[in-house]
Design a protein around this motif. Structure first.
Motif, PDB file in Angstrom:
ATOM      1  N   PRO A 147       0.794  -1.231   0.000  1.00  0.00           N
ATOM      2  CA  PRO A 147       0.000   0.000   0.000  1.00  0.00           C
ATOM      3  C   PRO A 147       0.826   1.281   0.000  1.00  0.00           C
ATOM      4  O   PRO A 147       0.346   2.313  -0.480  1.00  0.00           O
ATOM      5  CB  PRO A 147      -0.825  -0.120   1.294  1.00  0.00           C
ATOM      6  N   ASP A 148       2.057   1.228   0.505  1.00  0.00           N
ATOM      7  CA  ASP A 148       2.855   2.458   0.577  1.00  0.00           C
ATOM      8  C   ASP A 148       3.236   3.014  -0.794  1.00  0.00           C
ATOM      9  O   ASP A 148       3.664   4.158  -0.912  1.00  0.00           O
ATOM     10  CB  ASP A 148       4.114   2.253   1.433  1.00  0.00           C
ATOM     11  N   ILE A 149       3.060   2.190  -1.851  1.00  0.00           N
ATOM     12  CA  ILE A 149       3.401   2.693  -3.188  1.00  0.00           C
ATOM     13  C   ILE A 149       2.429   3.785  -3.630  1.00  0.00           C
ATOM     14  O   ILE A 149       2.773   4.658  -4.431  1.00  0.00           O
ATOM     15  CB  ILE A 149       3.446   1.546  -4.225  1.00  0.00           C
ATOM     16  N   ILE A 150       1.221   3.764  -3.081  1.00  0.00           N
ATOM     17  CA  ILE A 150       0.228   4.791  -3.420  1.00  0.00           C
ATOM     18  C   ILE A 150       0.722   6.168  -2.998  1.00  0.00           C
ATOM     19  O   ILE A 150       0.692   7.126  -3.777  1.00  0.00           O
ATOM     20  CB  ILE A 150      -1.128   4.471  -2.762  1.00  0.00           C
ATOM     21  N   ASP A 151       1.227   6.269  -1.766  1.00  0.00           N
ATOM     22  CA  ASP A 151       1.760   7.544  -1.268  1.00  0.00           C
ATOM     23  C   ASP A 151       3.047   7.928  -1.984  1.00  0.00           C
ATOM     24  O   ASP A 151       3.281   9.107  -2.269  1.00  0.00           O
ATOM     25  CB  ASP A 151       2.012   7.471   0.236  1.00  0.00           C
ATOM     26  N   ALA A 152       3.877   6.934  -2.279  1.00  0.00           N
ATOM     27  CA  ALA A 152       5.144   7.206  -2.961  1.00  0.00           C
ATOM     28  C   ALA A 152       4.907   7.863  -4.316  1.00  0.00           C
ATOM     29  O   ALA A 152       5.563   8.843  -4.669  1.00  0.00           O
ATOM     30  CB  ALA A 152       5.943   5.916  -3.120  1.00  0.00           C
ATOM     31  N   PHE A 153       3.954   7.322  -5.073  1.00  0.00           N
ATOM     32  CA  PHE A 153       3.647   7.900  -6.382  1.00  0.00           C
ATOM     33  C   PHE A 153       2.967   9.260  -6.239  1.00  0.00           C
ATOM     34  O   PHE A 153       3.206  10.178  -7.023  1.00  0.00           O
ATOM     35  CB  PHE A 153       2.758   6.954  -7.190  1.00  0.00           C
ATOM     36  N   ALA A 154       2.108   9.402  -5.227  1.00  0.00           N
ATOM     37  CA  ALA A 154       1.394  10.661  -5.015  1.00  0.00           C
ATOM     38  C   ALA A 154       2.338  11.800  -4.655  1.00  0.00           C
ATOM     39  O   ALA A 154       2.071  12.970  -4.969  1.00  0.00           O
ATOM     40  CB  ALA A 154       0.343  10.477  -3.934  1.00  0.00           C
ATOM     41  N   GLN A 155       3.446  11.470  -4.002  1.00  0.00           N
ATOM     42  CA  GLN A 155       4.412  12.494  -3.608  1.00  0.00           C
ATOM     43  C   GLN A 155       5.410  12.822  -4.721  1.00  0.00           C
ATOM     44  O   GLN A 155       6.086  13.847  -4.663  1.00  0.00           O
ATOM     45  CB  GLN A 155       5.172  12.029  -2.360  1.00  0.00           C
ATOM     46  N   GLY A 156       5.485  11.957  -5.738  1.00  0.00           N
ATOM     47  CA  GLY A 156       6.430  12.153  -6.833  1.00  0.00           C
ATOM     48  C   GLY A 156       7.654  11.280  -6.655  1.00  0.00           C
ATOM     49  O   GLY A 156       8.508  11.558  -5.803  1.00  0.00           O
ATOM     50  N   CYS A 166       9.648  12.738 -10.483  1.00  0.00           N
ATOM     51  CA  CYS A 166       8.433  12.756 -11.299  1.00  0.00           C
ATOM     52  C   CYS A 166       7.361  13.609 -10.632  1.00  0.00           C
ATOM     53  O   CYS A 166       7.366  13.812  -9.419  1.00  0.00           O
ATOM     54  CB  CYS A 166       7.904  11.338 -11.474  1.00  0.00           C
ATOM     55  N   LEU A 167       6.424  14.078 -11.433  1.00  0.00           N
ATOM     56  CA  LEU A 167       5.260  14.742 -10.892  1.00  0.00           C
ATOM     57  C   LEU A 167       4.380  13.709 -10.168  1.00  0.00           C
ATOM     58  O   LEU A 167       4.500  12.508 -10.422  1.00  0.00           O
ATOM     59  CB  LEU A 167       4.460  15.398 -12.015  1.00  0.00           C
ATOM     60  N   PRO A 168       3.517  14.147  -9.279  1.00  0.00           N
ATOM     61  CA  PRO A 168       2.615  13.205  -8.602  1.00  0.00           C
ATOM     62  C   PRO A 168       1.810  12.369  -9.592  1.00  0.00           C
ATOM     63  O   PRO A 168       1.384  12.859 -10.632  1.00  0.00           O
ATOM     64  CB  PRO A 168       1.707  14.130  -7.787  1.00  0.00           C
ATOM     65  N   ALA A 169       1.634  11.099  -9.267  1.00  0.00           N
ATOM     66  CA  ALA A 169       0.866  10.174 -10.100  1.00  0.00           C
ATOM     67  C   ALA A 169      -0.066   9.366  -9.202  1.00  0.00           C
ATOM     68  O   ALA A 169       0.166   9.238  -7.993  1.00  0.00           O
ATOM     69  CB  ALA A 169       1.797   9.253 -10.873  1.00  0.00           C
ATOM     70  N   LYS A 170      -1.108   8.824  -9.799  1.00  0.00           N
ATOM     71  CA  LYS A 170      -2.119   8.089  -9.044  1.00  0.00           C
ATOM     72  C   LYS A 170      -1.958   6.590  -9.275  1.00  0.00           C
ATOM     73  O   LYS A 170      -1.845   6.137 -10.416  1.00  0.00           O
ATOM     74  CB  LYS A 170      -3.514   8.537  -9.472  1.00  0.00           C
ATOM     75  N   VAL A 171      -1.960   5.826  -8.183  1.00  0.00           N
ATOM     76  CA  VAL A 171      -1.904   4.364  -8.251  1.00  0.00           C
ATOM     77  C   VAL A 171      -3.169   3.780  -7.647  1.00  0.00           C
ATOM     78  O   VAL A 171      -3.586   4.180  -6.553  1.00  0.00           O
ATOM     79  CB  VAL A 171      -0.680   3.809  -7.490  1.00  0.00           C
ATOM     80  N   GLU A 172      -3.773   2.842  -8.361  1.00  0.00           N
ATOM     81  CA  GLU A 172      -4.916   2.086  -7.853  1.00  0.00           C
ATOM     82  C   GLU A 172      -4.558   0.605  -7.911  1.00  0.00           C
ATOM     83  O   GLU A 172      -4.371   0.050  -9.006  1.00  0.00           O
ATOM     84  CB  GLU A 172      -6.160   2.361  -8.687  1.00  0.00           C
ATOM     85  N   ILE A 173      -4.412  -0.033  -6.759  1.00  0.00           N
ATOM     86  CA  ILE A 173      -4.049  -1.447  -6.720  1.00  0.00           C
ATOM     87  C   ILE A 173      -5.277  -2.278  -7.073  1.00  0.00           C
ATOM     88  O   ILE A 173      -6.310  -2.205  -6.400  1.00  0.00           O
ATOM     89  CB  ILE A 173      -3.492  -1.831  -5.335  1.00  0.00           C
ATOM     90  N   ILE A 174      -5.163  -3.077  -8.131  1.00  0.00           N
ATOM     91  CA  ILE A 174      -6.278  -3.866  -8.647  1.00  0.00           C
ATOM     92  C   ILE A 174      -6.268  -5.278  -8.071  1.00  0.00           C
ATOM     93  O   ILE A 174      -7.313  -5.821  -7.703  1.00  0.00           O
ATOM     94  CB  ILE A 174      -6.226  -3.932 -10.186  1.00  0.00           C
ATOM     95  N   ASN A 180      -3.388  -0.011 -11.637  1.00  0.00           N
ATOM     96  CA  ASN A 180      -3.600   1.027 -12.641  1.00  0.00           C
ATOM     97  C   ASN A 180      -2.829   2.264 -12.209  1.00  0.00           C
ATOM     98  O   ASN A 180      -2.864   2.645 -11.039  1.00  0.00           O
ATOM     99  CB  ASN A 180      -5.082   1.374 -12.782  1.00  0.00           C
ATOM    100  N   VAL A 181      -2.142   2.878 -13.156  1.00  0.00           N
ATOM    101  CA  VAL A 181      -1.352   4.083 -12.871  1.00  0.00           C
ATOM    102  C   VAL A 181      -1.767   5.182 -13.836  1.00  0.00           C
ATOM    103  O   VAL A 181      -1.811   4.966 -15.049  1.00  0.00           O
ATOM    104  CB  VAL A 181       0.159   3.810 -13.010  1.00  0.00           C
ATOM    105  N   THR A 182      -2.067   6.355 -13.289  1.00  0.00           N
ATOM    106  CA  THR A 182      -2.392   7.519 -14.105  1.00  0.00           C
ATOM    107  C   THR A 182      -1.329   8.576 -13.899  1.00  0.00           C
ATOM    108  O   THR A 182      -1.038   8.970 -12.757  1.00  0.00           O
ATOM    109  CB  THR A 182      -3.771   8.103 -13.728  1.00  0.00           C
ATOM    110  N   LEU A 183      -0.719   9.016 -14.997  1.00  0.00           N
ATOM    111  CA  LEU A 183       0.297  10.072 -14.924  1.00  0.00           C
ATOM    112  C   LEU A 183       0.132  10.999 -16.108  1.00  0.00           C
ATOM    113  O   LEU A 183      -0.568  10.688 -17.064  1.00  0.00           O
ATOM    114  CB  LEU A 183       1.712   9.485 -14.854  1.00  0.00           C
ATOM    115  N   ASN A 184       0.776  12.158 -16.046  1.00  0.00           N
ATOM    116  CA  ASN A 184       0.649  13.111 -17.160  1.00  0.00           C
ATOM    117  C   ASN A 184       1.999  13.633 -17.629  1.00  0.00           C
ATOM    118  O   ASN A 184       2.107  14.735 -18.148  1.00  0.00           O
ATOM    119  CB  ASN A 184      -0.279  14.271 -16.801  1.00  0.00           C
ATOM    120  N   GLU A 185       3.016  12.797 -17.433  1.00  0.00           N
ATOM    121  CA  GLU A 185       4.341  13.113 -17.979  1.00  0.00           C
ATOM    122  C   GLU A 185       4.680  12.111 -19.065  1.00  0.00           C
ATOM    123  O   GLU A 185       3.939  11.163 -19.317  1.00  0.00           O
ATOM    124  CB  GLU A 185       5.399  13.040 -16.871  1.00  0.00           C
ATOM    125  N   GLY A 186       5.837  12.291 -19.683  1.00  0.00           N
ATOM    126  CA  GLY A 186       6.272  11.368 -20.718  1.00  0.00           C
ATOM    127  C   GLY A 186       7.763  11.162 -20.713  1.00  0.00           C
ATOM    128  O   GLY A 186       8.411  11.165 -21.755  1.00  0.00           O
TER     129      GLY A 186
END
Length: 230
Positions: A147-156, A166-174, A180-186
């Motif tokens: 579960p800690d990966i959710i906060d890690a991605f949210a903080q960048g 990286c910019l903050p990204a959203k993780v949803e553990i399925i 599922n990961v949502t990000l807006n960088e490339g």
């Protein structure tokens, strides 16, 4: 009223032949304009009035397609790099001017949604960091997700040696190994590198959405024409 175009320039830009070769199409009576055989490459025409071999012109308004990229294909025009996404599209499109390009890239080992267009302005609009276009990926990793990966991605996530964040990204553990990961960088191989920085190895990566576009029921290797939502 749209500007009229020279017939030879129009057919060349759409990939039917070179400008010099248009005269052979006319000689063989393969081109009609408003129902009459065309007799001059210099004829000024509206694209919707032109037929080649009895068929309307192939997307004279421009190309924007959504492709479900299979595993092992590259987003390159160079055939030396292997199987190309352009091999899955009509061959004529590669002769068009402007040239068709992918909107961003997916690496050889990533599957899913890739956009292909001849609209350079649209490429910039969808890939520029200024526009923050969301992309949704399904990621399969080599061990159970914590579960800690959710906060890690949210903080960048900080990549590599710590010099790049990286910019903050959203993780949803399925499920145990899928998120599922949502990000807006490339950034280069960004999703794989973000998970690696958190101690995971990505075993499969699939892009479901790119901005307003979603694969839905499009099968791997298939493509469909799309339009930008209003």
């Amino acid at each position: 009223m749209p500007a009229l175009k020279r017939l030879d320039q129009l057919l060349s830009n759409l990939g039917y032949c070179s400008r010099k070769e248009v005269r052979y199409l006319l000689k063989d009576k393969r081109v009609t304009v408003q129902g009459q055989y065309a007799n001059s490459p210099a004829l000024k025409v509206a694209p919707e009035t032109v037929l080649v071999d009895g068929e309307v012109l192939d997307t004279p308004e421009g190309i924007l397609v959504m492709l479900n990229k299979p595993l092992g294909y590259v987003c390159s025009h160079d055939s030396a790099e292997g199987m190309r996404i352009y091999d899955l599209l009509p061959a004529r499109w590669e002769s068009r001017n402007p040239k068709i390009v992918s909107v961003g890239r997916l690496d050889k080992d990533t599957t899913g949604l890739i956009l292909v267009t001849d609209n350079t302005q649209l490429v910039h609009q969808l890939t520029s960091p200024k526009h923050h276009v969301d992309k949704l990926y399904e990621v399969t990793v080599d061990r159970p997700l914590q579960p800690d990966i959710i906060d890690a991605f949210a903080q960048g996530v900080v990549l590599g040696d710590g010099a790049e964040q990286c910019l903050p990204a959203k993780v949803e553990i399925i499920s145990e190994n899928i998120a599922n990961v949502t990000l807006n960088e490339g950034k280069y191989h960004q999703v794989r590198r973000m998970f690696a920085a958190c101690g995971y190895h990505v075993e499969a990566l699939h892009r479901h959405q790119f901005g307003p576009f979603s694969l839905q029921d499009l099968m791997q290797g298939e493509w469909q024409a799309v339009t930008l939502p209003c």
